[in-house]
Scaffold this active site. Structure first.
Site, PDB file in Angstrom:
ATOM      1  N   HIS A  33       0.819  -1.227   0.000  1.00  0.00           N
ATOM      2  CA  HIS A  33       0.000   0.000   0.000  1.00  0.00           C
ATOM      3  C   HIS A  33       0.849   1.272   0.000  1.00  0.00           C
ATOM      4  O   HIS A  33       0.314   2.371  -0.174  1.00  0.00           O
ATOM      5  CB  HIS A  33      -0.940   0.028   1.210  1.00  0.00           C
ATOM      6  CG  HIS A  33      -1.996  -1.026   1.181  1.00  0.00           C
ATOM      7  ND1 HIS A  33      -2.864  -1.186   0.126  1.00  0.00           N
ATOM      8  CD2 HIS A  33      -2.317  -1.990   2.086  1.00  0.00           C
ATOM      9  CE1 HIS A  33      -3.677  -2.201   0.373  1.00  0.00           C
ATOM     10  NE2 HIS A  33      -3.357  -2.702   1.553  1.00  0.00           N
ATOM     11  N   ASP A  67      -2.743 -10.572  -2.300  1.00  0.00           N
ATOM     12  CA  ASP A  67      -3.329 -10.073  -1.055  1.00  0.00           C
ATOM     13  C   ASP A  67      -4.809  -9.771  -1.296  1.00  0.00           C
ATOM     14  O   ASP A  67      -5.211  -9.449  -2.421  1.00  0.00           O
ATOM     15  CB  ASP A  67      -2.594  -8.807  -0.625  1.00  0.00           C
ATOM     16  CG  ASP A  67      -2.939  -8.352   0.777  1.00  0.00           C
ATOM     17  OD1 ASP A  67      -2.174  -8.670   1.704  1.00  0.00           O
ATOM     18  OD2 ASP A  67      -3.976  -7.682   0.946  1.00  0.00           O
ATOM     19  N   HIS A  69      -6.401  -7.207  -0.436  1.00  0.00           N
ATOM     20  CA  HIS A  69      -6.562  -5.785  -0.743  1.00  0.00           C
ATOM     21  C   HIS A  69      -5.661  -5.380  -1.913  1.00  0.00           C
ATOM     22  O   HIS A  69      -4.538  -5.856  -2.031  1.00  0.00           O
ATOM     23  CB  HIS A  69      -6.218  -4.937   0.482  1.00  0.00           C
ATOM     24  CG  HIS A  69      -7.015  -5.314   1.693  1.00  0.00           C
ATOM     25  ND1 HIS A  69      -6.535  -6.194   2.634  1.00  0.00           N
ATOM     26  CD2 HIS A  69      -8.261  -4.947   2.090  1.00  0.00           C
ATOM     27  CE1 HIS A  69      -7.453  -6.353   3.583  1.00  0.00           C
ATOM     28  NE2 HIS A  69      -8.503  -5.623   3.273  1.00  0.00           N
ATOM     29  N   ASP A 156      -4.762 -12.928   3.775  1.00  0.00           N
ATOM     30  CA  ASP A 156      -6.015 -12.379   4.302  1.00  0.00           C
ATOM     31  C   ASP A 156      -7.190 -12.718   3.383  1.00  0.00           C
ATOM     32  O   ASP A 156      -8.301 -12.226   3.577  1.00  0.00           O
ATOM     33  CB  ASP A 156      -5.913 -10.868   4.523  1.00  0.00           C
ATOM     34  CG  ASP A 156      -5.253 -10.126   3.390  1.00  0.00           C
ATOM     35  OD1 ASP A 156      -4.844 -10.763   2.399  1.00  0.00           O
ATOM     36  OD2 ASP A 156      -5.129  -8.888   3.484  1.00  0.00           O
TER      37      ASP A 156
END
Length: 214
Positions: A33, A67, A69, A156
């Site tokens: 990120h 991931d 996200h 995740d």
């Protein structure tokens, strides 16, 4: 901690450049990120981008981000580059963090057009749905013919992750590793997300077993 996490990833790069075919770097905090001038999502330095920048001096690089996200930082850093392909499978940004990137029509810009590939998935995505999407992603990676593969490994995606949302069971993770291991290039695996502290170790080990690591 963030600086040392980046150093761990960079050590992995050094091992790959010295001839290792598969390296796992346990990076914490994660990095995908983090943009060049902005941090977020527990990420301060973009470990995958730092690694890719060095590897790109020696050949073409694909970053495969699995991931839950979307890796807005990694996408932003390489959005106008053709020597680094970014491929991401993630939760639909209409409902999932980071919300403002990760849409399918974000394909890169300038000479980077076509080298940024987003595959957003619905929250109900199960084992087979994910494997189907991953197979599609690997087909696109094989067309690019990268010299090095960086795997941004987030677990995740697990059904019991507190901030994920897919319906993926433990059984699918070795299959994920097996599919990715079919890509014919040296592979650097960097740890990204995973927030079920009771399961993250087993999930990562399950993926690595798919690569033939016991």
């Amino acid at each position: 901690c963030a600086v040392h996490s980046a150093f761990v990833g960079y050590t992995g790069v050094d091992m790959i450049l010295k001839g290792e075919k598969l390296v796992y770097a346990l990076c914490r905090p994660p990095g995908h990120h983090a943009e060049s001038s902005r941090y977020g999502g527990y990420c301060y330095f973009n470990n995958a981008a730092i690694a890719a920048e060095k590897l790109a001096e020696s050949g073409k690089v694909t970053i495969l981000d699995i991931d839950f996200h979307h890796g807005n930082g990694t996408q932003t850093i390489f959005y106008e580059r053709s020597d680094v392909q970014y491929v991401s499978l993630h939760g639909d940004p209409l409902t999932e963090y980071p919300h403002y990137t990760g849409f399918e029509d974000e394909r890169g810009a300038g000479i980077g057009l076509g080298y940024n590939i987003n595959i957003p998935l619905v929250k109900e995505t199960d084992d087979q749905g994910y494997l189907d999407a991953l197979t599609k992603a690997i087909e696109l990676i094989n067309r690019f013919k990268c010299d090095f593969l960086i795997l941004s490994l987030g677990v995740d995606t697990f059904i019991d992750d507190p901030i994920g949302g897919f319906k993926m069971t433990m059984a699918v993770y070795p299959k994920i590793g097996e599919l990715i291991n079919q890509i014919d290039s040296p592979k650097l695996i960097l740890q990204e997300g995973g927030y079920n502290t009771g399961a993250i170790g087993e999930l990562v080990i399950s993926v690595l077993r798919g690569f033939g690591i016991n």
